[in-house]
Design a protein around this motif. Structure first.
Motif, short mmCIF file in Angstrom:
data_model
loop_
_atom_site.label_atom_id
_atom_site.label_comp_id
_atom_site.label_asym_id
_atom_site.label_seq_id
_atom_site.Cartn_x
_atom_site.Cartn_y
_atom_site.Cartn_z
N LYS A 105 0.83 -1.21 0.00
CA LYS A 105 0.00 0.00 0.00
C LYS A 105 0.87 1.26 0.00
N ARG A 106 2.00 1.22 0.69
CA ARG A 106 2.91 2.36 0.69
C ARG A 106 3.45 2.61 -0.73
N LEU A 107 3.82 1.54 -1.42
CA LEU A 107 4.33 1.66 -2.78
C LEU A 107 3.26 2.18 -3.73
N ILE A 108 2.06 1.66 -3.64
CA ILE A 108 0.97 2.08 -4.52
C ILE A 108 0.67 3.57 -4.33
N ALA A 109 0.64 4.01 -3.08
CA ALA A 109 0.40 5.43 -2.82
C ALA A 109 1.53 6.29 -3.37
N HIS A 110 2.76 5.82 -3.20
CA HIS A 110 3.93 6.55 -3.70
C HIS A 110 3.89 6.71 -5.20
N LEU A 111 3.41 5.69 -5.90
CA LEU A 111 3.38 5.71 -7.37
C LEU A 111 2.12 6.36 -7.93
N GLY A 112 1.13 6.63 -7.07
CA GLY A 112 -0.11 7.25 -7.54
C GLY A 112 -1.02 6.29 -8.28
N ILE A 113 -0.93 5.01 -7.96
CA ILE A 113 -1.77 3.99 -8.61
C ILE A 113 -3.13 3.94 -7.93
N SER A 114 -4.20 3.86 -8.72
CA SER A 114 -5.54 3.73 -8.15
C SER A 114 -5.67 2.35 -7.49
N PRO A 115 -6.01 2.27 -6.21
CA PRO A 115 -6.13 0.97 -5.54
C PRO A 115 -7.13 0.03 -6.23
N SER A 116 -8.17 0.57 -6.84
CA SER A 116 -9.19 -0.28 -7.46
C SER A 116 -8.67 -0.97 -8.71
N SER A 117 -7.54 -0.53 -9.25
CA SER A 117 -6.99 -1.15 -10.47
C SER A 117 -5.99 -2.25 -10.15
N VAL A 118 -5.74 -2.49 -8.86
CA VAL A 118 -4.72 -3.46 -8.44
C VAL A 118 -5.38 -4.79 -8.07
N LEU A 119 -4.75 -5.90 -8.44
CA LEU A 119 -5.15 -7.21 -7.94
C LEU A 119 -3.98 -7.79 -7.15
N CYS A 153 -5.63 -6.23 3.12
CA CYS A 153 -5.42 -4.78 3.22
C CYS A 153 -6.44 -3.93 2.48
N GLY A 154 -7.42 -4.56 1.83
CA GLY A 154 -8.52 -3.81 1.22
C GLY A 154 -8.45 -3.69 -0.28
N LEU A 155 -7.32 -4.07 -0.89
CA LEU A 155 -7.22 -4.07 -2.35
C LEU A 155 -8.00 -5.25 -2.92
N PRO A 156 -8.51 -5.17 -4.17
CA PRO A 156 -9.05 -6.37 -4.81
C PRO A 156 -8.00 -7.47 -4.72
#
Length: 255
Positions: A179-193, A207-210
């Protein structure tokens, strides 16, 4: 040895990002299922991002990808204690994201090895990781005293596949680091599996991601995540389970 791919779009702009464990997940299933998954990723690099979230270290990942497995663009390795970018043939830790991990670990490797030396059921692994200590575990011999000793040191323990015992910095594991990496990169959480198969993937799937627990996953993991609405329980083993989840959750066109 061509190294990591360089798509023209940033990973934050991709339609879909796969954040996957390796052993038993991305590397699991039949040869044909793995080939299908890997070919699909390589054919769609402009719309698919790839992050490895694994207990493996950067050196292992580089060797694995030199052997024909698709290169990821980022790595959450060492059970969440490494957060790195892939640059050519190198896996390079991102210092700004690892600072909190290093501070929480506080150079505790020697202290952990000394404290747990001689504890029944634990055999320290020879590989020396930067911010964790790992043991092979005999579940019939390990005792509560080992867990208590880790707690007293202000660190976390993680048991996975009923045969590995990891000592980690407090609050650090695959899920928080991803989650720290995704936030750092600006990735939409809903697009992650997030994809996994053992208990060391639990924090990533919780952690709440798909998320998907692939077919053949550790029973204890499936029991923990089955009540969670955002986690898909796949029938397909390993690579096939990943594609099954992508299709069922409508995250990207699939083969």
């Amino acid at each position: 040895m061509s190294g990591a791919p360089i798509p023209s779009t940033s990973i934050s702009a991709r339609r879909f990002v796969l954040a996957t464990d390796l052993d038993g997940t991305f590397l699991g299933g039949s040869d044909e299922d793995r080939k299908t998954l890997y070919r699909w990723i390589e054919d769609n690099r402009e719309t698919i991002g790839l992050i490895f979230v694994t207990g493996r270290d950067p050196k292992f990942i580089a060797a694995l990808c030199d052997g024909g497995v698709p290169w990821p663009e980022y790595v959450v390795g060492d059970v969440g204690t490494t957060i790195a970018r892939v640059n050519g043939l190198e896996v390079e830790p991102i210092e700004t994201l690892e600072q909190e991990i290093a501070e929480a670990w506080d150079d505790s490797g020697d202290r952990v090895r000394t404290e747990l030396a001689g504890h029944p059921g634990l055999t320290v692994q020879e590989t020396e990781f930067r911010y964790r200590v790992s043991f092979d575990m005999n579940p019939d011999e390990v005792t509560q005293a080992s867990i208590d000793a880790v707690d007293e040191m202000g660190l976390d323990h993680l048991i996975s596949d009923n045969k590995y015992f990891d000592v980690l910095p407090k609050g650090i594991s695959k899920g928080p680091s991803l989650k720290r990496l995704i936030a750092h990169l600006g990735i939409s959480p809903s697009s992650v599996l997030a994809a996994g198969d053992t208990l060391n993937d639990l924090s990533m799937l919780e952690c709440g991601l798909p998320a998907v627990a692939v077919g053949g996953a550790e029973t204890a993991l499936v029991e923990r995540v089955s009540p969670l609405d955002h986690v898909y329980i796949a029938k397909g083993i390993g690579a096939a389970g990943i594609l099954e989840a992508v299709r069922e959750l409508d995250l990207h066109d699939t083969p």
